[in-house]
Design a protein around this motif. Sequence first.
Motif, PDB file in Angstrom:
ATOM      1  N   ASP A  71       5.892  -6.054  -4.687  1.00 55.14           N
ATOM      2  CA  ASP A  71       4.558  -5.519  -4.436  1.00 55.14           C
ATOM      3  C   ASP A  71       4.129  -5.588  -2.976  1.00 55.14           C
ATOM      4  O   ASP A  71       2.942  -5.634  -2.690  1.00 55.14           O
ATOM      5  CB  ASP A  71       3.538  -6.282  -5.289  1.00 55.14           C
ATOM      6  N   VAL A  72       5.069  -5.589  -2.046  1.00 54.77           N
ATOM      7  CA  VAL A  72       4.712  -5.723  -0.636  1.00 54.77           C
ATOM      8  C   VAL A  72       3.804  -4.574  -0.205  1.00 54.77           C
ATOM      9  O   VAL A  72       2.732  -4.794   0.370  1.00 54.77           O
ATOM     10  CB  VAL A  72       5.981  -5.787   0.244  1.00 54.77           C
ATOM     11  N   LEU A  73       4.209  -3.351  -0.489  1.00 49.63           N
ATOM     12  CA  LEU A  73       3.406  -2.192  -0.117  1.00 49.63           C
ATOM     13  C   LEU A  73       2.081  -2.189  -0.879  1.00 49.63           C
ATOM     14  O   LEU A  73       1.030  -1.913  -0.309  1.00 49.63           O
ATOM     15  CB  LEU A  73       4.190  -0.903  -0.399  1.00 49.63           C
ATOM     16  N   TRP A  74       2.137  -2.505  -2.167  1.00 49.25           N
ATOM     17  CA  TRP A  74       0.929  -2.528  -3.000  1.00 49.25           C
ATOM     18  C   TRP A  74      -0.078  -3.544  -2.459  1.00 49.25           C
ATOM     19  O   TRP A  74      -1.264  -3.290  -2.420  1.00 49.25           O
ATOM     20  CB  TRP A  74       1.316  -2.868  -4.439  1.00 49.25           C
ATOM     21  N   GLU A  75       0.416  -4.720  -2.027  1.00 46.02           N
ATOM     22  CA  GLU A  75      -0.460  -5.775  -1.509  1.00 46.02           C
ATOM     23  C   GLU A  75      -1.154  -5.346  -0.220  1.00 46.02           C
ATOM     24  O   GLU A  75      -2.295  -5.721   0.030  1.00 46.02           O
ATOM     25  CB  GLU A  75       0.348  -7.052  -1.243  1.00 46.02           C
ATOM     26  N   MET A  76      -0.467  -4.553   0.600  1.00 42.26           N
ATOM     27  CA  MET A  76      -1.044  -4.133   1.878  1.00 42.26           C
ATOM     28  C   MET A  76      -1.988  -2.949   1.725  1.00 42.26           C
ATOM     29  O   MET A  76      -2.802  -2.696   2.603  1.00 42.26           O
ATOM     30  CB  MET A  76       0.075  -3.777   2.862  1.00 42.26           C
ATOM     31  N   ALA A  77      -1.890  -2.221   0.625  1.00 41.67           N
ATOM     32  CA  ALA A  77      -2.717  -1.034   0.421  1.00 41.67           C
ATOM     33  C   ALA A  77      -4.126  -1.430  -0.008  1.00 41.67           C
ATOM     34  O   ALA A  77      -4.353  -2.498  -0.574  1.00 41.67           O
ATOM     35  CB  ALA A  77      -2.079  -0.147  -0.639  1.00 41.67           C
ATOM     36  N   GLY A  81      -5.168   3.136  -2.396  1.00 40.00           N
ATOM     37  CA  GLY A  81      -3.722   3.156  -2.240  1.00 40.00           C
ATOM     38  C   GLY A  81      -3.023   2.463  -3.403  1.00 40.00           C
ATOM     39  O   GLY A  81      -1.993   2.931  -3.903  1.00 40.00           O
ATOM     40  N   ARG A  82      -3.596   1.363  -3.851  1.00 31.23           N
ATOM     41  CA  ARG A  82      -3.027   0.644  -4.995  1.00 31.23           C
ATOM     42  C   ARG A  82      -3.073   1.496  -6.256  1.00 31.23           C
ATOM     43  O   ARG A  82      -2.106   1.548  -7.013  1.00 31.23           O
ATOM     44  CB  ARG A  82      -3.776  -0.670  -5.228  1.00 31.23           C
ATOM     45  N   ILE A  85      -0.368   4.134  -5.934  1.00 30.28           N
ATOM     46  CA  ILE A  85       0.966   3.562  -6.164  1.00 30.28           C
ATOM     47  C   ILE A  85       1.181   3.320  -7.656  1.00 30.28           C
ATOM     48  O   ILE A  85       2.245   3.635  -8.202  1.00 30.28           O
ATOM     49  CB  ILE A  85       1.154   2.259  -5.352  1.00 30.28           C
TER      50      ILE A  85
END
Length: 170
Positions: A71-77, A81-82, A85
């Motif tokens: 969830d690296v990208l999800w955490e930063m969105a 954005g989440r 995703i």
Amino acid sequence: MLIKRLMAATETVAALFLLFIALLTAGNVLVRYAFNWQIPDWFDGTQMLLGIALFWGIALTTYQGTHIAVDVLWEMAGPRGRRGIDLLAATITLAFLVPLAWMVWVKVGGTGSQGTMDLRLPLQGFYSAAAAGATVAAVLALLRLVRLIRGDTDNDEGRPGGAGETPDGP
């Protein structure tokens, strides 16, 4: 309420097949060491039961969103954005599970009179149980996508996409 019953039934089926695998394996070990004998088809049986348990387990993790994820990208969105995703992931999952379920049913139709090695148990029953699990996985993937589109966050983790943080924090 219907979803909860379907999830409970799916969990029960997956758990029962895992139990059958454990019992068959433990039973075979016991008779092998105690009586120097083997349960016929124990290996083929455990393979078939494992396939069934996997398909039913995929159904569970798909709807709950509890499969292994990075969830690296999800955490930063941000929240939008989440959500994007989660919707993309659910759509891709559904796009893979529908043809998978179809092809497992095609495999069921192509088994003919094939059977296990020792007892010649028909493989069609095992494959049908696995195909039913694949079908339930596709249906639950669709229900999950609908739930995400509606914005439902009724799971325990607070994240519509599964385990993780809520958009507001941990």
